[in-house]
Design an enzyme around this catalytic site. Structure first.
Site, PDB file in Angstrom:
ATOM      1  N   LYS A 107      -7.524  -2.168   5.702  1.00 23.31           N
ATOM      2  CA  LYS A 107      -6.802  -2.904   6.756  1.00 23.31           C
ATOM      3  C   LYS A 107      -7.527  -4.197   7.139  1.00 23.31           C
ATOM      4  CE  LYS A 107      -3.467   0.006   7.204  1.00 23.31           C
ATOM      5  NZ  LYS A 107      -2.448  -0.126   6.171  1.00 23.31           N
ATOM      6  N   LYS A 189       2.128   6.047  -8.272  1.00 25.68           N
ATOM      7  CA  LYS A 189       3.052   6.966  -7.598  1.00 25.68           C
ATOM      8  C   LYS A 189       4.009   6.235  -6.657  1.00 25.68           C
ATOM      9  CE  LYS A 189      -0.429   8.093  -4.203  1.00 25.68           C
ATOM     10  NZ  LYS A 189      -0.258   8.599  -2.890  1.00 25.68           N
ATOM     11  N   LYS A 192       5.371   4.021   0.088  1.00 26.60           N
ATOM     12  CA  LYS A 192       6.180   3.363   1.113  1.00 26.60           C
ATOM     13  C   LYS A 192       6.111   1.847   0.992  1.00 26.60           C
ATOM     14  CE  LYS A 192       6.030   6.617   4.989  1.00 26.60           C
ATOM     15  NZ  LYS A 192       5.341   6.939   6.221  1.00 26.60           N
TER      16      LYS A 192
END
Ligand code: TRP
Length: 325
Positions: A107, A189, A192
Site C-alpha cells: 500500500k 488467479k 478483484k
C-alpha cells in the site's frame, strides 16, 4: 470468524476460495462472518458508495448460501467493542513489525499519498475482529497468512501480559478442497483488482460471461496426441472442473489426449456451464439487494449476536487488564 472487505464485487475465486468454506462451516461451528467496512476506510476514505457496497457483498453472501439464521452475519462498524479492543491491542503492536507487513509495504507503494496510521495497524484491527469472539478458526485464503501470523503474535503477547483470555487463531480450510481458480488470461488467479476481463464475477450477466470465456487464452492445439497440457489449457480444464459435469470433463480430456480437441467448443461449453452456475446466484443477489428492509433486518440480527459475544469478551478483557475499577 472471517471478514470480507466491501471494496469490490465477489468473483469465482472468492466463492471457491472462501465462501464455499463458510457455507460448509455454518453447519459445523458457531460462526461469525462480517463485512469489513472499517478496514475498507484504510484505502477508500470516500464513503459515498460504502452503503451500497456493503449491501452488495451481504446480498451475494446470502445468495451463495450463507444463512443469517445460522451464522452471525454482520457489519464491522456496528460493533463498537471492536474499536475498544483495537485500541488495547495497538499498545501491544510494535511499529517495526507492522512496517514489515507485506500488505502495508504494497500500500505504501500503491497509495503513497495516503499512508495513514490505520493502514499501518490494519493487522491489529483484524486481530480485534477475531479475538472479539475468541474465535480459533479463521477461514481465509493464502493472502491472509501473514496477517494471521501477526494475530497469533498479538494474541500471545496479550495472554502473556494479562492472562489467558484468548485462544490462538489459526487459518482454516477444508484441506483437500483448497482449489486454485485461474484467471482467464493465464496471468495467475482471479482477483478483484487486476484484469477485470480475466475474472468472472458473481454479478456478471450471461452475455458478459460468454464474452470473457470465449476470449480466454488458448493455443493452436495439442502438438501430438498425449502431450502434456500447457498452462493456459490446464487452466481451462481447472475451470471446467469447478462447474461442469464429470462426463463433459471426460469428453474434453479424451479429445485432448487423442489430439482432436477444439478449444472453441470447449470454451463454449465452459461459458454455458459458468452461466448455469452464476445466473441463479446473480438473480438471487439482485432480489435481495433490492429488498433494503430485509438487509437491514439481517444486519441488525447479526449485530445483535456479534454484540452479545463481544460484550462478554470485553468484560473478560477489562478484568484481565485490571481496568475494572
Ligand atoms: N483483511 C481481510 C481481507 O482483506 C478481511 C478481514 C478483516 C478479515 N477482518 C478479518 C479476515 C478477520 C479474517 C478475519 O481479506
Amino acid at each position: 470468524m472471517s471478514g470480507i472487505r466491501p471494496t469490490g464485487f465477489l468473483h469465482l475465486g472468492n466463492y471457491f476460495g472462501a465462501l464455499r468454506n463458510y457455507i460448509r462451516m455454518q453447519d459445523e461451528y458457531e460462526c461469525f462472518f462480517m463485512v469489513a467496512d472499517l478496514h475498507s476506510l484504510t484505502t477508500h476514505p470516500d464513503t459515498k458508495e460504502l452503503k451500497s457496497n456493503v449491501q452488495h457483498v451481504l446480498s451475494e453472501n446470502i445468495a451463495c448460501g450463507l444463512d443469517p439464521d445460522k451464522v452471525a452475519l454482520y457489519c464491522q462498524s456496528h460493533i463498537y467493542e471492536t474499536s475498544e479492543l483495537y485500541l488495547y491491542l495497538n499498545m501491544l503492536a510494535y511499529k517495526g513489525e507492522l512496517e514489515k507487513t507485506t500488505t502495508f509495504k504494497d500500500k505504501v507503494r500503491s497509495q503513497p499519498e495516503n499512508v495513514n496510521a490505520g493502514l499501518l495497524t490494519y493487522p491489529v484491527l483484524q486481530t480485534a475482529d477475531i479475538l472479539l469472539h475468541r474465535a480459533s478458526l479463521v477461514p481465509v485464503g493464502k493472502d491472509q497468512e501473514q496477517h494471521l501470523e501477526m494475530s497469533r503474535t498479538f494474541t500471545k503477547r496479550f495472554n502473556h501480559r494479562y492472562g489467558n483470555v484468548f485462544p490462538e487463531p489459526k487459518a482454516f480450510n477444508y484441506g483437500s478442497e483448497l482449489v486454485r481458480v485461474p484467471a482467464l488470461d493465464g496471468s495467475g488467479k482471479m482477483s478483484k483488482s487486476e484484469n477485470q476481463f480475466a475474472t468472472l464475477y458473481l454479478s456478471d450477466d450471461d452475455e458478459l460471461i460468454r464474452k470473457k470465456v470465449i476470449k480466454a487464452k488458448t493455443d493452436t492445439g495439442p502438438l501430438a496426441p498425449g502431450s502434456s497440457k500447457p498452462e493456459a489449457i490446464g487452466n481451462i480444464f481447472l475451470l471446467l472442473k469447478l462447474v461442469s459435469d464429470p462426463s463433459v470433463i471426460n469428453k474434453f480430456e479424451t479429445d485432448y489426449n487423442n489430439g482432436s480437441i477444439r478449444y472453441g467448443d470447449m470454451k463454449k461449453q465452459l461459458a454455458e456451464d459458468m452461466i448455469k452456475f452464476i445466473t441463479p446466484i446473480r438473480q438471487k443477489a439482485e432480489a435481495i439487494r433490492n429488498d433494503e428492509n430485509y438487509l437491514k433486518k439481517v444486519m441488525e440480527k447479526g449485530a445483535e449476536k456479534a454484540r452479545k459475544s463481544a460484550k462478554a469478551t470485553m468484560e473478560l478483557v477489562r478484568q484481565a487488564m485490571g481496568l475494572n475499577y
